[in-house]
Structure formats: C-alpha cells, structure tokens
Design a protein around this motif. Structure first.
Motif, short mmCIF file in Angstrom:
data_model
loop_
_atom_site.label_atom_id
_atom_site.label_comp_id
_atom_site.label_asym_id
_atom_site.label_seq_id
_atom_site.Cartn_x
_atom_site.Cartn_y
_atom_site.Cartn_z
N GLU A 107 2.16 -4.20 6.10
CA GLU A 107 1.81 -2.79 6.02
C GLU A 107 3.06 -1.92 5.80
O GLU A 107 4.11 -2.15 6.39
N GLY A 108 2.94 -0.92 4.92
CA GLY A 108 4.01 0.06 4.73
C GLY A 108 5.24 -0.42 4.00
O GLY A 108 6.29 0.23 4.03
N LEU A 109 5.14 -1.54 3.30
CA LEU A 109 6.33 -2.13 2.69
C LEU A 109 6.77 -1.43 1.42
O LEU A 109 7.96 -1.50 1.05
N ILE A 110 5.88 -0.76 0.73
CA ILE A 110 6.29 -0.04 -0.48
C ILE A 110 7.28 1.06 -0.13
O ILE A 110 8.34 1.20 -0.76
N ASP A 111 6.99 1.84 0.90
CA ASP A 111 7.91 2.90 1.32
C ASP A 111 9.23 2.31 1.80
O ASP A 111 10.30 2.87 1.53
#
Length: 357
Positions: A182-186
């Motif tokens: 989760e949240g790895l793109i940011d």
C-alpha cells in the motif's frame, strides 16, 4: 530486543532461502511455458533476400547508462547473500567485463540488516568498465527502507544503477513474504530525487501493466524492465519451496502464470516510449539473440535474461562468456538476415506477427 542468537538464526534462514531459490531453478521446472512454443515464435523477423550489407561491417553495439556495450542485452538479477551468490556474482562480473555487457545483482535488502552478506555482492572490481546494477524490492519502502538505506546499498557495491523490483505475486506465495504494497507509488516518487544513479523499475516474471507503467513514469523513472510472463515464474519458484500432497492446492502453482506476457507489455509500453525520455527493457522468456532482435523491433531498447546463465555462473566466467557469445552471434545474424547495419536501423524495422499460439 532481539537476541544475538535469534539474529544469527534469521540470517541463516535468509541465506537458506536464497540457496533454495538457486537449487529450484537449477533442478526443477519453474517456467510455466517450458516445453511449449516460445511466445517469440508468434513473430518472425522481416527477412531480406538482398540485405545489401557486409556482415563484417555490422555494428551490434549501443550505449547503456553512458557506457558502450557490445550488444543491447544484459544479464538480469539473480542472487546474492550466501556463498553461492558470491560465486555467481563474481563469475558474472568477470564474464560481463570480458564480453562488454552489463549485469544486475540479486535482491540486496539483506545487506542493510546483515553486513556479513555485503561481500557476496561486492564484485565491481571485476567489472570496472560495464554497468553493474544494485537491486532492492519496492515493498521494502514499507518495511523500514528510505533514501539512507537505499543509498547505502548502492554505495556498498559502487553500483552504476539501481533496479527496484515489483514482486507482490512472489511475496504472497512466499511463507515469509512482505505483503504490504500500500502507498508505494507515493514512496517511489519521494525516493527518486534522493537517488543519484539511474533507476530501473523491473518486474519478476509476471509483467508490468500499462497503468503501472504510467504511474512509474510519472514518478520520474526513465527505465522499465517489463519482465513479463513467458519465462521464469517467481510465484512458482516459491511454490516449489513448499510441499503439498495435491499440487493444485499450492498457491505458487495456481498463480504460476498470472501476469502480462512480455510481448503484450512491450506493445503497451511502446505507447509511452515513442516521444518521451522513457526506455523499455524486455525481460521474460528471452532465450536467444533472435529473441533480443524481435523485442527491439517491438519497442524495447534492450533485452535481458537470467535463467540461461545460472548454471554457467556457478561454473566459471568462461562458461558465462560462451552463453553471451552465442546470444550475441545470434543477434548479429538476425541483423544480417534483416539487412540492418546497426541497432538503430534494426529498431526501425517491424516484426511480422504470425498469429496466436
């Protein structure tokens, strides 16, 4: 507080897992399509009966990360962190230096936790003139890794570039897997300004879909190794580590061929690479120099493979060199049959699609 004995046991478990990966790849089928027709057999080279070229004058070389390499190919990430890893990486480094092609190290997260593992990756002295790539999993940004830890990995081996691999399918099939993606793109976007070497985001045999490539590109990444379905499946490798009375109940077996085929990855990614500074690398089922030539006609700038080199890398640098030489010769002959004088001319040609298998 973790006891010293527990830490030793944990390090030994990591080393044993890496050794198991090597043994499985060497002795068991981890390619779902092995024995079937290669995905590249759906395509033919645009044969020229009158090529109007002199084989001796064909130039298969190109540039990668600012260095001239002998043809548009590099050996993909394999392993490290245990004794066999050192042998493999040293033999790869020596052979790739001799043959003038780049190579990637295996997953290096172990380096930050266990300093004793660093020597299995520290082989830059054997390949000073070709690019060598460090390697971490993107998911580690959710498990304590940040710019400091990533740069420590890069600096510890004097790497010329960094591979960041996407492997949620492997991790979920691994009993010890890290599964918080989760949240790895940011986090990738925030990491990029802190990394001073070129970054390649790569798959692990299950491909990278178009939407993911768009997101990766928006983070400032300029290189993507699609590493699609068609070769080694890391889900199946993890499945092979487990024993089930009924194979169909093994999660790694069930998901062994999930993902995007390499040719589809290239067709979709080529839309992003037409005008912008965005470079496609074709991994996944590359087994010959002819395969390399076909991928370049489909939008890739380079191709990569690991499995064809594993047994040779455990043997000697000379054994690795023989595989590289064979693939380079096949690539050169592919250029000759198409009438391409250099890599740029080859990339302007189009493969002939023969139909679906």
């Amino acid at each position: 507080m973790t006891s010293p004995h527990a830490e030793v046991d944990r390090e030994a478990a990591v080393q044993q897992r890496k050794k198991a990966h090597i043994d499985i790849c060497l002795h068991k089928n981890v390619e779902p399509h092995k024995g079937l027709t290669s995905i590249w057999n759906k395509y033919a080279l645009p044969y020229k009966a009158l090529p109007e070229v002199d084989l001796r004058k064909i130039d298969p070389s190109c540039e990668f990360l600012g260095k001239r390499i002998s043809f548009p190919f590099f050996v993909s990430s394999m392993t490290g962190g245990e004794a066999h890893g050192r042998v493999i990486n040293e033999n790869l480094a020596k052979a790739c230096e001799a043959e003038r092609i780049p190579f990637g190290l295996g997953s290096m997260r172990i380096v930050n936790r266990y300093a004793s593992a660093a020597h299995t990756f520290a082989v830059k002295e054997f390949c000073p003139s070709v690019p060598m790539l460090a390697n971490i999993g993107l998911v580690q940004l959710n498990y304590g890794f940040g710019p400091k830890e990533v740069n420590n990995i890069i600096n510890s081996v004097k790497a010329d570039g960094l591979c960041i691999h996407l492997n949620h399918t492997q991790e979920v099939c691994q009993p010890e897997g890290d599964t918080n993606f989760e949240g790895l793109i940011d986090k990738l976007r925030n990491l990029m300004p802190h990394i001073k070497v070129p970054v390649i985001v790569k798959g692990v045999g299950h491909g990278i879909d178009y939407e993911a490539m768009v997101a990766i590109k928006a983070c400032g990444v300029k290189y993507v190794d699609v590493s699609g379905c068609g070769g080694t499946s890391w889900a199946w490798i993890e499945g092979r580590r487990q024993s089930y009375e009924v194979e169909a109940e093994n999660i790694g077996y069930i998901f062994r061929d999930i993902g995007v085929p390499t040719d589809v990855c290239l067709q979709e990614g080529a839309r992003l690479a037409v005008h912008d500074d965005f470079h496609l690398i074709a991994g996944g089922g590359i087994r010959s120099g002819m395969d390399v030539a076909k991928t370049l006609m489909m939008g890739a700038e380079y191709a990569t493979a690991a499995m064809p080199f594993l047994a040779a890398a455990l043997e000697s640098p000379e054994a690795v060199s023989k595989v590289i030489q064979r693939m380079r010769r096949e690539f050169l002959v592919s250029m000759f049959t198409c009438g391409a004088r250099n890599v740029s001319e080859l990339r302007r040609m189009k493969v002939i699609e023969l139909g679906h298998l």
